[in-house]
Design a protein around this motif. Structure first.
Motif, PDB file in Angstrom:
ATOM      1  N   ARG A  58       0.829  -1.209   0.000  1.00 59.17           N
ATOM      2  CA  ARG A  58       0.000   0.000   0.000  1.00 59.17           C
ATOM      3  C   ARG A  58       0.863   1.259   0.000  1.00 59.17           C
ATOM      4  O   ARG A  58       0.575   2.213  -0.717  1.00 59.17           O
ATOM      5  N   THR A  62       0.917   4.085  -2.808  1.00 54.87           N
ATOM      6  CA  THR A  62       0.638   5.480  -2.451  1.00 54.87           C
ATOM      7  C   THR A  62       1.720   6.383  -3.027  1.00 54.87           C
ATOM      8  O   THR A  62       1.429   7.450  -3.585  1.00 54.87           O
ATOM      9  N   GLN A  91      -5.467   0.163  -2.893  1.00 56.36           N
ATOM     10  CA  GLN A  91      -5.844   0.616  -1.552  1.00 56.36           C
ATOM     11  C   GLN A  91      -7.148  -0.041  -1.102  1.00 56.36           C
ATOM     12  O   GLN A  91      -7.238  -0.597  -0.004  1.00 56.36           O
TER      13      GLN A  91
END
Length: 125
Positions: A58, A62, A91
Motif C-alpha cells: 500500500r 501510495t 488501496q
C-alpha cells in the motif's frame, strides 16, 4: 596515502547511483510482491507477515500515486491516470483482503502486470 584509507575508499558506497528510477521501482515492487506471495504460501501462521507485506505494498502504491499526480511527472497523461486508478484499486482491495472479504490474487496480478511493464514486456508475455 596509506593502505587503510585506500581500502576504506574502495568499499564505501558511491555517492551517485547508476540505477534508473524504473529499475528501482521494479526492484521495490518485485520485493514486496515476493513477500506477499511468500507470506500467503506460508499459511495462517504467517498472517502477521502478510499484513506487513500488504502494508508495504500500500505504501509503495501510495508513493506511485503521488508521483503520477505530480504535474512534473513526464509520463503521458493517460498512463498516469491508469496508474492512479490502479493505486486506488490496490488501496481498496487491500482493505477487503485484510477484512477477509476478497482474494489476494487480484493484487498479485496488478503487481505482476506493472512488473511486466517496468521490465519492458508487453501484456501477457
Amino acid at each position: 596515502m596509506n593502505a587503510q584509507i585506500m581500502a576504506q575508499r574502495a568499499y564505501t558506497q558511491p555517492t551517485t547511483s547508476t540505477r534508473t528510477d524504473r529499475a528501482i521501482e521494479y526492484d521495490l515492487l518485485a520485493r514486496v510482491t515476493h513477500r506477499i506471495k511468500a507470506a500467503a504460501e506460508a499459511g495462517p501462521k504467517a498472517y502477521p507477515r502478510l499484513v506487513r507485506a500488504l502494508y508495504d505494498n500500500r505504501r509503495l502504491w501510495t508513493a506511485l500515486a503521488v508521483d503520477v499526480a505530480s504535474t512534473e511527472n513526464a509520463l503521458p497523461q493517460d498512463l498516469r491516470a491508469q496508474i492512479f486508478y490502479l493505486a486506488e484499486f490496490v488501496q481498496t482491495h487491500t482493505g477487503k483482503v485484510l477484512a477477509r472479504k476478497a482474494r489476494l490474487a487480484p493484487l498479485l496480478e496488478v503487481n505482476a502486470a506493472i512488473l511486466r511493464g517496468l521490465g519492458g514486456q508487453g501484456p501477457g508475455r
